[in-house]
Design a protein around this motif. Structure first.
Motif, PDB file in Angstrom:
ATOM      1  N   VAL A 134       0.849  -1.188   0.000  1.00  0.00           N
ATOM      2  CA  VAL A 134       0.000   0.000   0.000  1.00  0.00           C
ATOM      3  C   VAL A 134       0.885   1.237   0.000  1.00  0.00           C
ATOM      4  CG1 VAL A 134      -2.100  -0.900   1.124  1.00  0.00           C
ATOM      5  CG2 VAL A 134      -0.198  -0.071   2.523  1.00  0.00           C
ATOM      6  N   ARG A 135       0.238   2.416  -0.153  1.00  0.00           N
ATOM      7  CA  ARG A 135       0.908   3.695   0.002  1.00  0.00           C
ATOM      8  C   ARG A 135       0.049   4.555   0.932  1.00  0.00           C
ATOM      9  NH1 ARG A 135       1.303   6.576  -5.251  1.00  0.00           N
ATOM     10  NH2 ARG A 135      -0.796   5.741  -5.527  1.00  0.00           N
ATOM     11  N   ASN A 136       0.655   5.632   1.439  1.00  0.00           N
ATOM     12  CA  ASN A 136      -0.077   6.491   2.369  1.00  0.00           C
ATOM     13  C   ASN A 136       0.394   7.926   2.196  1.00  0.00           C
ATOM     14  OD1 ASN A 136      -1.936   7.040   4.349  1.00  0.00           O
ATOM     15  ND2 ASN A 136      -0.974   5.786   5.934  1.00  0.00           N
ATOM     16  N   GLN A 137      -0.481   8.877   2.528  1.00  0.00           N
ATOM     17  CA  GLN A 137      -0.096  10.274   2.445  1.00  0.00           C
ATOM     18  C   GLN A 137      -0.600  11.031   3.668  1.00  0.00           C
ATOM     19  OE1 GLN A 137      -2.127  11.205  -1.318  1.00  0.00           O
ATOM     20  NE2 GLN A 137      -3.371  12.698  -0.229  1.00  0.00           N
ATOM     21  N   VAL A 213      -0.058  13.988  10.239  1.00  0.00           N
ATOM     22  CA  VAL A 213      -0.185  12.541  10.384  1.00  0.00           C
ATOM     23  C   VAL A 213      -0.705  11.964   9.073  1.00  0.00           C
ATOM     24  CG1 VAL A 213      -0.634  12.721  12.868  1.00  0.00           C
ATOM     25  CG2 VAL A 213      -2.559  12.696  11.269  1.00  0.00           C
ATOM     26  N   TYR A 214      -0.786  10.647   9.005  1.00  0.00           N
ATOM     27  CA  TYR A 214      -1.335  10.030   7.810  1.00  0.00           C
ATOM     28  C   TYR A 214      -2.856  10.189   7.772  1.00  0.00           C
ATOM     29  CZ  TYR A 214       3.187   7.702   7.371  1.00  0.00           C
ATOM     30  OH  TYR A 214       4.528   7.442   7.243  1.00  0.00           O
ATOM     31  N   ARG A 215      -3.403  10.265   6.576  1.00  0.00           N
ATOM     32  CA  ARG A 215      -4.849  10.409   6.461  1.00  0.00           C
ATOM     33  C   ARG A 215      -5.575   9.179   7.006  1.00  0.00           C
ATOM     34  NH1 ARG A 215      -6.946   9.927   0.213  1.00  0.00           N
ATOM     35  NH2 ARG A 215      -6.364   7.762  -0.176  1.00  0.00           N
ATOM     36  N   THR A 216      -4.910   8.018   6.964  1.00  0.00           N
ATOM     37  CA  THR A 216      -5.521   6.820   7.545  1.00  0.00           C
ATOM     38  C   THR A 216      -5.705   6.968   9.050  1.00  0.00           C
ATOM     39  OG1 THR A 216      -3.313   5.837   7.677  1.00  0.00           O
ATOM     40  CG2 THR A 216      -4.659   5.261   5.764  1.00  0.00           C
ATOM     41  N   ASP A 217      -4.792   7.679   9.699  1.00  0.00           N
ATOM     42  CA  ASP A 217      -4.906   7.882  11.152  1.00  0.00           C
ATOM     43  C   ASP A 217      -6.020   8.860  11.484  1.00  0.00           C
ATOM     44  OD1 ASP A 217      -2.581   6.266  12.210  1.00  0.00           O
ATOM     45  OD2 ASP A 217      -1.561   7.529  10.747  1.00  0.00           O
ATOM     46  N   VAL A 218      -6.235   9.851  10.614  1.00  0.00           N
ATOM     47  CA  VAL A 218      -7.356  10.770  10.802  1.00  0.00           C
ATOM     48  C   VAL A 218      -8.669   9.995  10.722  1.00  0.00           C
ATOM     49  CG1 VAL A 218      -8.599  12.743   9.826  1.00  0.00           C
ATOM     50  CG2 VAL A 218      -6.102  12.788   9.968  1.00  0.00           C
ATOM     51  N   ARG A 219      -8.772   9.102   9.743  1.00  0.00           N
ATOM     52  CA  ARG A 219      -9.991   8.296   9.620  1.00  0.00           C
ATOM     53  C   ARG A 219     -10.178   7.394  10.833  1.00  0.00           C
ATOM     54  NH1 ARG A 219     -11.203   6.195   3.467  1.00  0.00           N
ATOM     55  NH2 ARG A 219     -10.709   8.137   2.368  1.00  0.00           N
ATOM     56  N   ILE A 237       4.245  11.094  -0.344  1.00  0.00           N
ATOM     57  CA  ILE A 237       3.593   9.779  -0.261  1.00  0.00           C
ATOM     58  C   ILE A 237       4.622   8.708   0.072  1.00  0.00           C
ATOM     59  CG2 ILE A 237       2.391   7.996  -1.591  1.00  0.00           C
ATOM     60  CD1 ILE A 237       0.971  10.219  -3.102  1.00  0.00           C
ATOM     61  N   ASN A 238       4.289   7.870   1.041  1.00  0.00           N
ATOM     62  CA  ASN A 238       5.180   6.783   1.460  1.00  0.00           C
ATOM     63  C   ASN A 238       4.692   5.445   0.923  1.00  0.00           C
ATOM     64  OD1 ASN A 238       6.944   8.369   2.866  1.00  0.00           O
ATOM     65  ND2 ASN A 238       6.308   7.717   4.899  1.00  0.00           N
ATOM     66  N   ASN A 239       5.620   4.657   0.391  1.00  0.00           N
ATOM     67  CA  ASN A 239       5.336   3.272   0.035  1.00  0.00           C
ATOM     68  C   ASN A 239       5.533   2.391   1.264  1.00  0.00           C
ATOM     69  OD1 ASN A 239       4.869   3.885  -2.685  1.00  0.00           O
ATOM     70  ND2 ASN A 239       7.019   3.643  -3.205  1.00  0.00           N
ATOM     71  N   TYR A 240       4.649   1.416   1.444  1.00  0.00           N
ATOM     72  CA  TYR A 240       4.727   0.497   2.574  1.00  0.00           C
ATOM     73  C   TYR A 240       5.158  -0.890   2.089  1.00  0.00           C
ATOM     74  CZ  TYR A 240       2.201   3.546   5.896  1.00  0.00           C
ATOM     75  OH  TYR A 240       1.816   4.558   6.745  1.00  0.00           O
ATOM     76  N   PRO A 241       6.358  -1.342   2.437  1.00  0.00           N
ATOM     77  CA  PRO A 241       6.787  -2.692   2.049  1.00  0.00           C
ATOM     78  C   PRO A 241       6.508  -3.717   3.148  1.00  0.00           C
ATOM     79  CG  PRO A 241       8.672  -1.442   2.807  1.00  0.00           C
ATOM     80  CD  PRO A 241       7.477  -0.550   2.976  1.00  0.00           C
ATOM     81  N   ILE A 242       6.349  -4.954   2.740  1.00  0.00           N
ATOM     82  CA  ILE A 242       6.138  -6.052   3.686  1.00  0.00           C
ATOM     83  C   ILE A 242       7.047  -7.207   3.285  1.00  0.00           C
ATOM     84  CG2 ILE A 242       4.226  -7.103   2.380  1.00  0.00           C
ATOM     85  CD1 ILE A 242       2.880  -7.682   5.120  1.00  0.00           C
ATOM     86  N   ALA A 243       7.550  -7.944   4.269  1.00  0.00           N
ATOM     87  CA  ALA A 243       8.457  -9.056   3.976  1.00  0.00           C
ATOM     88  C   ALA A 243       8.382 -10.100   5.074  1.00  0.00           C
ATOM     89  CB  ALA A 243       9.899  -8.562   3.840  1.00  0.00           C
ATOM     90  N   ARG A 244       8.605 -11.351   4.683  1.00  0.00           N
ATOM     91  CA  ARG A 244       8.777 -12.411   5.676  1.00  0.00           C
ATOM     92  C   ARG A 244      10.215 -12.354   6.175  1.00  0.00           C
ATOM     93  NH1 ARG A 244      10.255 -17.813   5.350  1.00  0.00           N
ATOM     94  NH2 ARG A 244      10.109 -17.841   3.070  1.00  0.00           N
ATOM     95  N   LEU A 245      10.394 -12.612   7.458  1.00  0.00           N
ATOM     96  CA  LEU A 245      11.710 -12.472   8.053  1.00  0.00           C
ATOM     97  C   LEU A 245      12.479 -13.787   8.054  1.00  0.00           C
ATOM     98  CD1 LEU A 245      10.774 -10.167  11.055  1.00  0.00           C
ATOM     99  CD2 LEU A 245      11.859  -9.520   8.895  1.00  0.00           C
ATOM    100  N   PHE A 275      -5.844   3.832   2.774  1.00  0.00           N
ATOM    101  CA  PHE A 275      -4.563   3.615   2.114  1.00  0.00           C
ATOM    102  C   PHE A 275      -4.739   3.676   0.599  1.00  0.00           C
ATOM    103  CE2 PHE A 275      -3.743   1.642   6.235  1.00  0.00           C
ATOM    104  CZ  PHE A 275      -2.464   2.120   6.529  1.00  0.00           C
ATOM    105  N   LEU A 276      -3.664   4.026  -0.074  1.00  0.00           N
ATOM    106  CA  LEU A 276      -3.652   4.066  -1.531  1.00  0.00           C
ATOM    107  C   LEU A 276      -3.126   2.738  -2.071  1.00  0.00           C
ATOM    108  CD1 LEU A 276      -1.991   7.578  -1.910  1.00  0.00           C
ATOM    109  CD2 LEU A 276      -4.443   7.062  -2.085  1.00  0.00           C
TER     110      LEU A 276
END
Length: 278
Positions: A134-137, A213-219, A237-245, A275-276
């Motif tokens: 996802v992305r966030n702003q 803050v992020y708009r998701t936090d406002v919501r 805008i921030n990209n959100y990465p995810i990974a298995r450790l 989220f975007l």
């Protein structure tokens, strides 16, 4: 004088915060839950994601801004996988990355920026390349009803206005500096907070008049603050990465959770939270 707060976000809850994602998201959750909540083994379902045969505890380290949506996804995942339990550690991405590289046991890391994920990758703590999910702003969070009549970034320089920013080492702080630079605005905050939830809490408690803050936090704040969009947010805008450790205690479970987050069903919950799409 600018102070640094060490306030941390509250521990994750299994249930959604009241109004955190709103009624729409609850309907979306139903789409990725069993056809009958009382019958998790039902084969009738909506969407393209298929549960896998996993069990046990799945430990997820995730950025604070993912708290409400990941808690909802964790609940849905457990419903589809009887015998699993998804536990979360939410906080500033930089602190979580430091814990992981320091050897903290976890299965999944979801960060609020590629930079913090890179710390974990460079520490050889990921099992494979991260994926942006996802992305966030940013938005300006103000007191309810926006009594200070804030309409954009330049209003954050008003005399006497108490503004809070995220620490510049965490993703929301980095994004804040990008948008302030884009707007040609210099803000002297009353405090820097260690994660976005802590910054938002300052406004919720009326200890500050505004925060970036992020708009998701406002919501997720569900009326406890008022959000003010601003055009410069597109520059941060921030990209959100995810990974298995690597060395994940429950590698199969961790991968299954990542697959669920990235599925159409997971995407519905995340975009419903504001989220975007990546």
């Amino acid at each position: 004088m600018t102070t640094r707060s060490t306030r941390r976000a509250p521990r994750a809850r299994r249930a959604l915060t009241a109004g955190a994602i709103g009624g729409t998201a609850l309907l979306l959750l139903a789409a990725c839950s069993p056809a009958s909540p009382s019958d998790p083994s039902s084969s009738t379902r909506t969407g393209s994601w298929t549960p896998t045969n996993v069990s046990g505890t799945i430990t997820v380290f995730a950025a604070a801004s993912l708290k409400e949506s990941f808690t909802a996804l964790g609940t849905a995942f457990e419903r589809w996988h009887p015998g699993t339990k998804v536990t979360f550690s939410f906080g500033g991405s930089d602190s979580l990355a430091a814990s992981i590289t320091g050897g903290a046991p976890a299965d999944v890391f979801a960060a609020a920026s590629p930079g913090t994920m890179e710390v974990v990758v460079n520490g050889n703590r990921t099992a494979g390349p991260p994926a942006t999910f996802v992305r966030n702003q940013l938005e300006i969070a103000t007191l309810p009803g926006n009594p200070d009549r804030i309409t954009g970034l330049k209003d954050l320089t008003k005399s006497g206005l108490k503004v809070v920013l995220c620490d510049q080492t965490v993703p929301c702080g980095v994004a804040a500096q990008r948008v302030l630079t884009a707007g040609g605005v210099k803000v002297t905050p009353v405090s820097y907070e260690q994660d976005v939830k802590a910054a938002l809490t300052k406004v919720e408690l009326k200890e500050a008049d505004a925060a970036l803050v992020y708009r998701t936090d406002v919501r997720a704040a569900a009326g406890k603050v008022t959000g003010v969009p601003f055009p410069e947010a597109a520059q941060g805008i921030n990209n959100y990465p995810i990974a298995r450790l690597a060395d994940a205690p429950n590698a199969a479970g961790g991968q299954a959770f990542i697959d669920f987050v990235r599925s159409a069903e997971g995407r519905k919950v995340l975009t419903g939270a504001g989220f975007l799409a990546p």
